[in-house]
Design a protein around this motif. Structure first.
Motif, mmCIF file in Angstrom:
data_model
loop_
_atom_site.group_PDB
_atom_site.id
_atom_site.type_symbol
_atom_site.label_atom_id
_atom_site.label_comp_id
_atom_site.label_asym_id
_atom_site.label_seq_id
_atom_site.Cartn_x
_atom_site.Cartn_y
_atom_site.Cartn_z
ATOM 1 N N PRO A 190 60.021 -7.026 90.398
ATOM 2 C CA PRO A 190 59.254 -7.136 89.153
ATOM 3 C C PRO A 190 58.223 -6.024 88.979
ATOM 4 C CG PRO A 190 58.600 -8.851 90.710
ATOM 5 C CD PRO A 190 59.842 -8.215 91.254
ATOM 6 N N ALA A 191 57.712 -5.488 90.087
ATOM 7 C CA ALA A 191 56.755 -4.381 89.982
ATOM 8 C C ALA A 191 57.423 -3.152 89.365
ATOM 9 C CB ALA A 191 56.184 -4.041 91.356
ATOM 10 N N ARG A 192 58.628 -2.850 89.822
ATOM 11 C CA ARG A 192 59.356 -1.710 89.258
ATOM 12 C C ARG A 192 59.735 -1.965 87.807
ATOM 13 N NH1 ARG A 192 62.476 -1.984 94.754
ATOM 14 N NH2 ARG A 192 61.420 -0.366 95.994
ATOM 15 N N ALA A 193 60.094 -3.210 87.496
ATOM 16 C CA ALA A 193 60.431 -3.550 86.110
ATOM 17 C C ALA A 193 59.232 -3.349 85.194
ATOM 18 C CB ALA A 193 60.931 -4.991 86.036
ATOM 19 N N LEU A 194 58.048 -3.676 85.680
ATOM 20 C CA LEU A 194 56.844 -3.502 84.868
ATOM 21 C C LEU A 194 56.547 -2.027 84.600
ATOM 22 C CD1 LEU A 194 54.491 -6.294 86.195
ATOM 23 C CD2 LEU A 194 55.105 -5.902 83.809
ATOM 24 N N CYS A 195 56.849 -1.160 85.553
ATOM 25 C CA CYS A 195 56.672 0.274 85.306
ATOM 26 C C CYS A 195 57.464 0.705 84.078
ATOM 27 C CB CYS A 195 57.122 1.087 86.522
ATOM 28 S SG CYS A 195 56.042 0.939 87.962
ATOM 29 N N ASN A 196 58.672 0.188 83.943
ATOM 30 C CA ASN A 196 59.517 0.549 82.811
ATOM 31 C C ASN A 196 59.072 -0.129 81.524
ATOM 32 O OD1 ASN A 196 61.232 2.179 84.417
ATOM 33 N ND2 ASN A 196 62.365 0.372 85.093
ATOM 34 N N LEU A 197 58.579 -1.363 81.619
ATOM 35 C CA LEU A 197 58.141 -2.084 80.426
ATOM 36 C C LEU A 197 56.825 -1.542 79.884
ATOM 37 C CD1 LEU A 197 58.965 -5.774 81.427
ATOM 38 C CD2 LEU A 197 60.014 -4.478 79.570
ATOM 39 N N LEU A 198 55.897 -1.234 80.785
ATOM 40 C CA LEU A 198 54.584 -0.758 80.352
ATOM 41 C C LEU A 198 54.599 0.714 79.965
ATOM 42 C CD1 LEU A 198 52.367 -2.545 83.029
ATOM 43 C CD2 LEU A 198 52.497 -3.097 80.592
ATOM 44 N N PHE A 199 55.490 1.490 80.590
ATOM 45 C CA PHE A 199 55.522 2.934 80.345
ATOM 46 C C PHE A 199 56.937 3.401 80.024
ATOM 47 C CE2 PHE A 199 52.311 1.935 83.622
ATOM 48 C CZ PHE A 199 51.172 2.154 82.856
ATOM 49 N N PRO A 200 57.495 2.914 78.918
ATOM 50 C CA PRO A 200 58.842 3.365 78.543
ATOM 51 C C PRO A 200 58.813 4.833 78.142
ATOM 52 C CG PRO A 200 57.878 2.054 76.782
ATOM 53 C CD PRO A 200 56.937 1.955 77.953
ATOM 54 N N LEU A 201 59.968 5.456 78.230
ATOM 55 C CA LEU A 201 60.036 6.881 77.899
ATOM 56 C C LEU A 201 59.804 7.126 76.416
ATOM 57 C CD1 LEU A 201 63.104 7.904 80.111
ATOM 58 C CD2 LEU A 201 60.662 8.166 80.607
ATOM 59 N N HIS A 202 60.184 6.157 75.579
ATOM 60 C CA HIS A 202 60.014 6.311 74.137
ATOM 61 C C HIS A 202 59.409 5.028 73.576
ATOM 62 C CE1 HIS A 202 62.429 9.954 74.346
ATOM 63 N NE2 HIS A 202 63.333 9.275 75.017
ATOM 64 N N ILE A 203 58.364 5.166 72.777
ATOM 65 C CA ILE A 203 57.685 4.013 72.195
ATOM 66 C C ILE A 203 57.588 4.214 70.685
ATOM 67 C CG2 ILE A 203 55.537 2.697 72.068
ATOM 68 C CD1 ILE A 203 54.974 3.476 74.920
ATOM 69 N N ALA A 204 58.081 3.241 69.941
ATOM 70 C CA ALA A 204 57.946 3.267 68.479
ATOM 71 C C ALA A 204 56.744 2.405 68.110
ATOM 72 C CB ALA A 204 59.218 2.736 67.830
ATOM 73 N N VAL A 205 55.664 3.038 67.690
ATOM 74 C CA VAL A 205 54.476 2.282 67.299
ATOM 75 C C VAL A 205 54.657 1.733 65.887
ATOM 76 C CG1 VAL A 205 52.966 3.623 68.805
ATOM 77 C CG2 VAL A 205 53.278 4.330 66.437
ATOM 78 N N ASN A 206 53.993 0.621 65.639
ATOM 79 C CA ASN A 206 54.017 0.028 64.305
ATOM 80 C C ASN A 206 52.691 -0.668 64.052
ATOM 81 O OD1 ASN A 206 54.203 -2.609 65.562
ATOM 82 N ND2 ASN A 206 56.413 -2.255 65.810
ATOM 83 N N ARG A 207 52.612 -1.423 62.981
ATOM 84 C CA ARG A 207 51.343 -2.032 62.588
ATOM 85 C C ARG A 207 50.804 -2.996 63.641
ATOM 86 N NH1 ARG A 207 50.117 -6.691 59.942
ATOM 87 N NH2 ARG A 207 52.331 -7.153 59.700
ATOM 88 N N LEU A 208 51.685 -3.702 64.340
ATOM 89 C CA LEU A 208 51.259 -4.698 65.323
ATOM 90 C C LEU A 208 51.196 -4.152 66.741
ATOM 91 C CD1 LEU A 208 53.228 -7.828 64.056
ATOM 92 C CD2 LEU A 208 50.827 -7.237 63.642
ATOM 93 N N HIS A 209 51.928 -3.097 66.990
ATOM 94 C CA HIS A 209 51.965 -2.480 68.319
ATOM 95 C C HIS A 209 51.579 -1.012 68.158
ATOM 96 C CE1 HIS A 209 54.703 -5.949 68.557
ATOM 97 N NE2 HIS A 209 54.342 -6.045 69.825
ATOM 98 N N THR A 210 50.291 -0.723 68.312
ATOM 99 C CA THR A 210 49.787 0.608 67.971
ATOM 100 C C THR A 210 49.609 1.520 69.175
ATOM 101 O OG1 THR A 210 47.394 0.138 68.158
ATOM 102 C CG2 THR A 210 48.490 -0.538 66.116
ATOM 103 N N LEU A 211 49.843 1.019 70.381
ATOM 104 C CA LEU A 211 49.603 1.830 71.576
ATOM 105 C C LEU A 211 50.750 2.818 71.796
ATOM 106 C CD1 LEU A 211 48.271 -0.875 74.041
ATOM 107 C CD2 LEU A 211 46.935 0.855 72.847
ATOM 108 N N SER A 212 50.443 4.088 71.717
ATOM 109 C CA SER A 212 51.442 5.131 71.934
ATOM 110 C C SER A 212 51.659 5.349 73.425
ATOM 111 C CB SER A 212 50.976 6.437 71.298
ATOM 112 O OG SER A 212 49.821 6.921 71.973
ATOM 113 N N ALA A 213 52.664 6.162 73.745
ATOM 114 C CA ALA A 213 52.886 6.529 75.147
ATOM 115 C C ALA A 213 51.649 7.229 75.705
ATOM 116 C CB ALA A 213 54.116 7.421 75.267
ATOM 117 N N TYR A 214 51.015 8.067 74.900
ATOM 118 C CA TYR A 214 49.807 8.763 75.340
ATOM 119 C C TYR A 214 48.704 7.760 75.658
ATOM 120 C CZ TYR A 214 46.153 12.322 75.602
ATOM 121 O OH TYR A 214 45.141 13.128 76.044
ATOM 122 N N ASP A 215 48.504 6.768 74.766
ATOM 123 C CA ASP A 215 47.476 5.750 74.995
ATOM 124 C C ASP A 215 47.705 5.027 76.320
ATOM 125 O OD1 ASP A 215 46.272 6.221 72.497
ATOM 126 O OD2 ASP A 215 47.556 4.747 71.503
#
Length: 333
Positions: free
Chosen positions: A59-84
């Motif tokens: 689960p620790a490795r899975a969280l690395c991928n969930l929290l820091f995906p290679l590509h993130i599509a931000v929207n009105r409800l999910h505003t945190l970019s990869a940079y953030d």
């Protein structure tokens, strides 16, 4: 804030984290971004140590991928970019002082485009950075004002859950990596010119008086995954009160819950009262940057198998993560 830019993005201290001169700043290590194991960061560990830890490493490795995906599509409800997200991870890594983590998250962050130069964007990133540093090292000062400031810079419910999970998880990762490095006998590596004060010990959170900062998932609007997570994890005492709130991001909650079904806890219940264990877990909690073989060896001398010692230290780090979530997601004073 943005990384220091003396000669491009060649250094990994944040502008808001230091005002040391150029000679004090460590150079970026680009190759640190490329690892096969995103959690252990390619530490060369013996199989007989890693294999018994797979129940919680998965689960620790899975969280690395969930929290820091290679590509993130931000929207009105999910505003945190990869940079953030990576900027927050680097802030926490710096607060913990574990150089391997600092190198890794700095190398991942360096090539990403930062926020625009508007006053609002700068204020937003500065507030996230300050909050991350405080929750990572001084969680006792997180209060209603700190939480309100996240709302004022536009973070949504989903953003707040994710940012707090990142802060807790990176603190956990730093301590686990420090523990494994101590097992291997790696010397503690001090960061030149960068004094890291001890982290505040987190007192027990009174969950009888605990109130969430925002409502949990509404059952009539909940997805099938949210309903399944609610049913599954509210039965776990450690997650009972947190589950309705964390369930806004059920994929993250599922990974957190899996730690409770791993092999960490058994060793903790068997050895936790030993003086050497108390001393080791306290130093790891307060100063992961200083944790070394000098603290790990007494555990072995007490007759604790190396794998059990790792499980003990990992469980301590996991509790620190959960306690930060309890503080961060409660109504401040």
């Amino acid at each position: 804030m943005e990384q220091r830019r003396f000669t491009g993005k060649g250094h990994w201290y944040h502008e808001t984290q230091t005002n040391h001169c150029r000679d004090d700043v460590l150079p970026l290590v680009p190759e640190a971004a490329h690892v096969d194991d995103r959690f252990l960061l390619d530490l060369a560990l013996p199989t007989e140590i890693v294999t018994p830890c797979e129940s919680w490493l998965k689960p620790a490795r899975a969280l690395c991928n969930l929290l820091f995906p290679l590509h993130i599509a931000v929207n009105r409800l999910h505003t945190l970019s990869a940079y953030d997200r990576l900027s927050t991870a680097l802030t926490v890594a710096q607060a913990c002082g574990v150089q391997r983590l600092c190198n890794h998250y700095a190398a991942l962050l360096a090539p990403l485009p930062g926020p625009d130069s508007s006053r609002e964007s700068n204020q937003r990133l500065a507030q996230i950075t300050q909050y991350a540093r405080q929750l990572a090292s001084s969680p006792d000062i997180i209060d209603g004002k700190a939480q309100l400031q996240l709302d004022e810079v536009g973070l949504t419910t989903y953003d707040v859950i994710v940012i707090n999970q990142i802060i807790g998880f990176i603190g956990f990762q730093a301590r686990v990596v420090a523990a494994f490095q101590a097992l291997l006998g790696h010397p503690v590596r001090w960061l030149p010119g960068h004094h890291i004060p001890p982290h505040a010990l987190i007192p027990d959170v009174d969950m009888n008086a605990w109130e969430p900062i925002f409502p949990g998932v509404e059952l009539r609007y909940a997805t099938a995954q949210q309903l399944e997570s609610l049913s599954r994890w509210q039965a776990e005492p450690l997650l009972r009160e947190l589950t309705p709130v964390l369930c806004h991001e059920p994929a993250l909650l599922e990974c957190v819950g899996e730690f409770l079904q791993s092999d960490m806890y058994a060793a903790n219940s068997r050895y936790r009262a030993l003086a050497s264990v108390l001393a080791a877990t306290e130093l790891l909690s307060r100063s992961p940057d200083r944790f070394s073989a000098a603290q790990f060896s007494p555990l072995i001398e007490e007759g604790i198998p190396a794998v059990d010692a790792i499980h003990l230290l990992t469980w301590s780090a996991f509790l620190g993560w959960i306690n930060r979530l309890k503080i961060a997601l409660s109504k401040g004073q």
